[in-house]
Design an enzyme around this catalytic site. Structure first.
Site, PDB file in Angstrom:
ATOM      1  N   SER A 147      -7.514  -5.192   0.022  1.00 28.29           N
ATOM      2  CA  SER A 147      -6.748  -6.209   0.760  1.00 28.29           C
ATOM      3  C   SER A 147      -7.761  -7.088   1.493  1.00 28.29           C
ATOM      4  CB  SER A 147      -5.856  -5.497   1.787  1.00 28.29           C
ATOM      5  OG  SER A 147      -5.400  -6.381   2.784  1.00 28.29           O
ATOM      6  N   TYR A 164      -4.192   1.251   7.923  1.00 31.61           N
ATOM      7  CA  TYR A 164      -4.239   0.426   6.704  1.00 31.61           C
ATOM      8  C   TYR A 164      -5.629  -0.163   6.514  1.00 31.61           C
ATOM      9  CZ  TYR A 164      -2.518  -3.132   3.355  1.00 31.61           C
ATOM     10  OH  TYR A 164      -2.296  -3.922   2.243  1.00 31.61           O
TER      11      TYR A 164
HETATM   12  N1  LIG Z   1       1.880  -7.933  -0.242  1.00 29.51           N
HETATM   13  C1  LIG Z   1       0.771  -8.251   0.389  1.00 29.51           C
HETATM   14  O1  LIG Z   1       0.722  -9.224   1.158  1.00 29.51           O
HETATM   15  C2  LIG Z   1      -0.479  -7.443   0.183  1.00 29.51           C
HETATM   16  C3  LIG Z   1      -1.676  -7.930   0.727  1.00 29.51           C
HETATM   17  C4  LIG Z   1      -2.851  -7.209   0.532  1.00 29.51           C
HETATM   18  C5  LIG Z   1      -2.833  -6.037  -0.198  1.00 29.51           C
HETATM   19  N2  LIG Z   1      -1.664  -5.573  -0.704  1.00 29.51           N
HETATM   20  C6  LIG Z   1      -1.699  -4.330  -1.479  1.00 29.51           C
HETATM   21  O2  LIG Z   1      -1.184  -4.548  -2.772  1.00 29.51           O
HETATM   22  C7  LIG Z   1      -0.673  -3.333  -3.305  1.00 29.51           C
HETATM   23  C8  LIG Z   1       0.709  -3.555  -3.871  1.00 29.51           C
HETATM   24  O3  LIG Z   1       1.586  -3.831  -2.797  1.00 29.51           O
HETATM   25  P1  LIG Z   1       2.830  -4.833  -2.900  1.00 29.51           P
HETATM   26  O4  LIG Z   1       2.623  -5.873  -1.893  1.00 29.51           O
HETATM   27  O5  LIG Z   1       3.106  -5.185  -4.298  1.00 29.51           O
HETATM   28  O6  LIG Z   1       3.967  -3.880  -2.289  1.00 29.51           O
HETATM   29  P2  LIG Z   1       5.279  -3.200  -2.896  1.00 29.51           P
HETATM   30  O7  LIG Z   1       5.830  -2.377  -1.805  1.00 29.51           O
HETATM   31  O8  LIG Z   1       6.154  -4.207  -3.537  1.00 29.51           O
HETATM   32  O9  LIG Z   1       4.681  -2.269  -4.059  1.00 29.51           O
HETATM   33  C9  LIG Z   1       4.059  -1.042  -3.804  1.00 29.51           C
HETATM   34  C10 LIG Z   1       4.700   0.023  -4.653  1.00 29.51           C
HETATM   35  O10 LIG Z   1       4.028   1.262  -4.374  1.00 29.51           O
HETATM   36  C11 LIG Z   1       5.016   2.266  -4.268  1.00 29.51           C
HETATM   37  N3  LIG Z   1       4.499   3.363  -3.462  1.00 29.51           N
HETATM   38  C12 LIG Z   1       4.409   3.436  -2.105  1.00 29.51           C
HETATM   39  N4  LIG Z   1       3.914   4.619  -1.739  1.00 29.51           N
HETATM   40  C13 LIG Z   1       3.692   5.327  -2.877  1.00 29.51           C
HETATM   41  C14 LIG Z   1       3.191   6.618  -3.143  1.00 29.51           C
HETATM   42  N5  LIG Z   1       2.848   7.446  -2.139  1.00 29.51           N
HETATM   43  N6  LIG Z   1       3.068   7.022  -4.436  1.00 29.51           N
HETATM   44  C15 LIG Z   1       3.447   6.190  -5.453  1.00 29.51           C
HETATM   45  N7  LIG Z   1       3.940   4.957  -5.247  1.00 29.51           N
HETATM   46  C16 LIG Z   1       4.056   4.530  -3.981  1.00 29.51           C
HETATM   47  C17 LIG Z   1       6.215   1.587  -3.629  1.00 29.51           C
HETATM   48  O11 LIG Z   1       7.401   2.320  -3.848  1.00 29.51           O
HETATM   49  C18 LIG Z   1       6.187   0.233  -4.337  1.00 29.51           C
HETATM   50  O12 LIG Z   1       6.925   0.266  -5.536  1.00 29.51           O
HETATM   51  C19 LIG Z   1      -0.731  -2.324  -2.146  1.00 29.51           C
HETATM   52  O13 LIG Z   1      -1.886  -1.522  -2.276  1.00 29.51           O
HETATM   53  C20 LIG Z   1      -0.853  -3.211  -0.918  1.00 29.51           C
HETATM   54  O14 LIG Z   1      -1.483  -2.551   0.151  1.00 29.51           O
HETATM   55  C21 LIG Z   1      -0.481  -6.244  -0.541  1.00 29.51           C
END
Ligand SMILES: NC(=O)c1ccc[n+]([C@@H]2O[C@H](COP(=O)([O-])OP(=O)(O)OC[C@H]3O[C@@H](n4cnc5c(N)ncnc54)[C@H](O)[C@@H]3O)[C@@H](O)[C@H]2O)c1
Length: 327
Positions: A147, A164
């Site tokens: 991130s 985080y």
């Molecule tokens: N959305 C943002 O702004 C953002 C920014 C920086 C980084 N990220 C990172 O991107 C990645 C994807 O996130 P996203 O934004 O698509 O969120 P999201 O919540 O849409 O997708 C994440 C998925 O991971 C699943 N999940 C959560 N805990 C879990 C576990 N213990 N085991 C298996 N699955 C699990 C959730 O059910 C979900 O389907 C994450 O690592 C997040 O930290 C997101």
């Protein structure tokens, strides 16, 4: 890797957001895909979308797995080997993640450790489990999602964001260190580090589910007191709204995080897949991520000062990311 057709990809957290879009886009290119998630319902939705887009003969499997539990991750790996009748995979996306565990002072220790475990151990266990299968392919790609919080441990000076950020820094350090380990021991396997800025997904809503927190609609008066305290900590009027009004605002903020982001999940997944095609190890996702990278590198000493955040906001970045549900 220019072509994903007929390759095998593994994606953690494929139920929603960027994981779902990676699964859909890869399947549309004829890549066989295995996703895992803690939500069977969301995985079924992803599978339906992916199968609609995929050419005939593309295999798509779903696997219930909590990535913070090594036994479950190893079970996921065994199921991929069995159900895809393979001894290798070409792509592994360690993508699952949640927010939460913002403060050592005000958040429960169990919550802090859960967030750290999903975001760090999820990536570590996923790498340990699938690395032999990547090494068994003629060319392998390990894609680890960190991130902007992997190089900037903040959402602004008034918002504690420790679990985080600590996990995402760990993912960044681990992935960078793997570059040399792979170069020496498995030069046909490449590692890519994904650093998104604000991407419109359901991460705020999903975090509540994974941490066992009530959704905004279910919050009790006591739950809302904690939210009010956080709002006051930021110098805002925490008592201005009734409980019902605050529940509506909390829900709206979580939905705005998803619906009013500068970049959607589909566009983010395209950027990630382009980065893999181009063989880049650093994949910054979004203009906000690129700007933050520039700003932190040019003046790291200022990175946690209010003026740094003011400058970022003045450039139009990360405004919606700064909400009570995200820390
Ligand atoms: N959305 C943002 O702004 C953002 C920014 C920086 C980084 N990220 C990172 O991107 C990645 C994807 O996130 P996203 O934004 O698509 O969120 P999201 O919540 O849409 O997708 C994440 C998925 O991971 C699943 N999940 C959560 N805990 C879990 C576990 N213990 N085991 C298996 N699955 C699990 C959730 O059910 C979900 O389907 C994450 O690592 C997040 O930290 C997101």
């Amino acid at each position: 890797m220019q072509e994903f057709r007929n390759r095998i990809a593994v994606i953690t957290g494929g139920g929603t957001g960027m994981g779902r879009e990676l699964a859909r886009q890869l399947a549309a290119e004829g890549c066989h895909v295995a996703i895992c998630d803690v939500s069977a319902e969301h995985m079924a939705e992803t599978q339906a979308l992916a199968e609609q887009a995929a050419p005939r003969g593309t295999r798509f499997t779903t696997h219930a797995c909590d990535v913070s539990d090594e036994r479950q991750v190893l079970g996921f790996k065994d199921a991929v080997v069995r159900e895809h009748a393979t001894d290798h995979v070409h792509l592994v996306f360690n993508n699952a993640g949640i927010a939460g565990g913002g403060s050592l002072f005000t958040d429960p220790r169990a919550e802090w450790e859960r967030t750290f475990a999903v975001c760090w151990y999820g990536v570590y266990y996923g790498t340990r489990a699938f690395l032999p299968l990547l090494a068994a392919a003629p060319e392998g790609h390990l894609v680890n999602t960190s991130s902007v919080n992997g190089f900037w441990a903040s959402l602004g000076p008034d918002i504690p964001h420790t679990a985080y950020s600590a996990a995402k820094f760990a993912v960044k350090g681990f992935s960078e260190a793997l570059i040399n380990d792979l170069h020496v021991n498995a030069p046909h396997v490449h590692v890519h580090l994904v650093m998104p800025g604000h991407v419109g997904t359901s991460i705020v809503l999903n975090t509540s589910v994974v941490l066992g927190r009530p959704s905004p609609k279910e919050m009790t008066h006591e739950d809302l007191r904690v939210v009010r305290d956080r709002i006051k900590q930021r110098g805002l009027p925490g008592d201005a709204l009734s409980d019902d009004q605050l529940r509506v605002v909390m829900q709206q903020l979580a939905e705005d995080f998803r619906d009013k982001a500068p970049l959607g999940a589909a566009a983010a997944a395209r950027i990630i897949l382009d980065g893999v095609r181009e063989g880049r190890w650093r994949i910054l996702v979004g203009e906000d991520a690129k700007e933050l990278d520039r700003m932190v590198r040019s003046d790291p000493e200022r990175a946690y000062e209010p003026a740094f955040m003011d400058e970022l906001r003045a450039k139009g970045h990360l405004d919606l990311a700064l909400q009570p549900g995200e820390d």
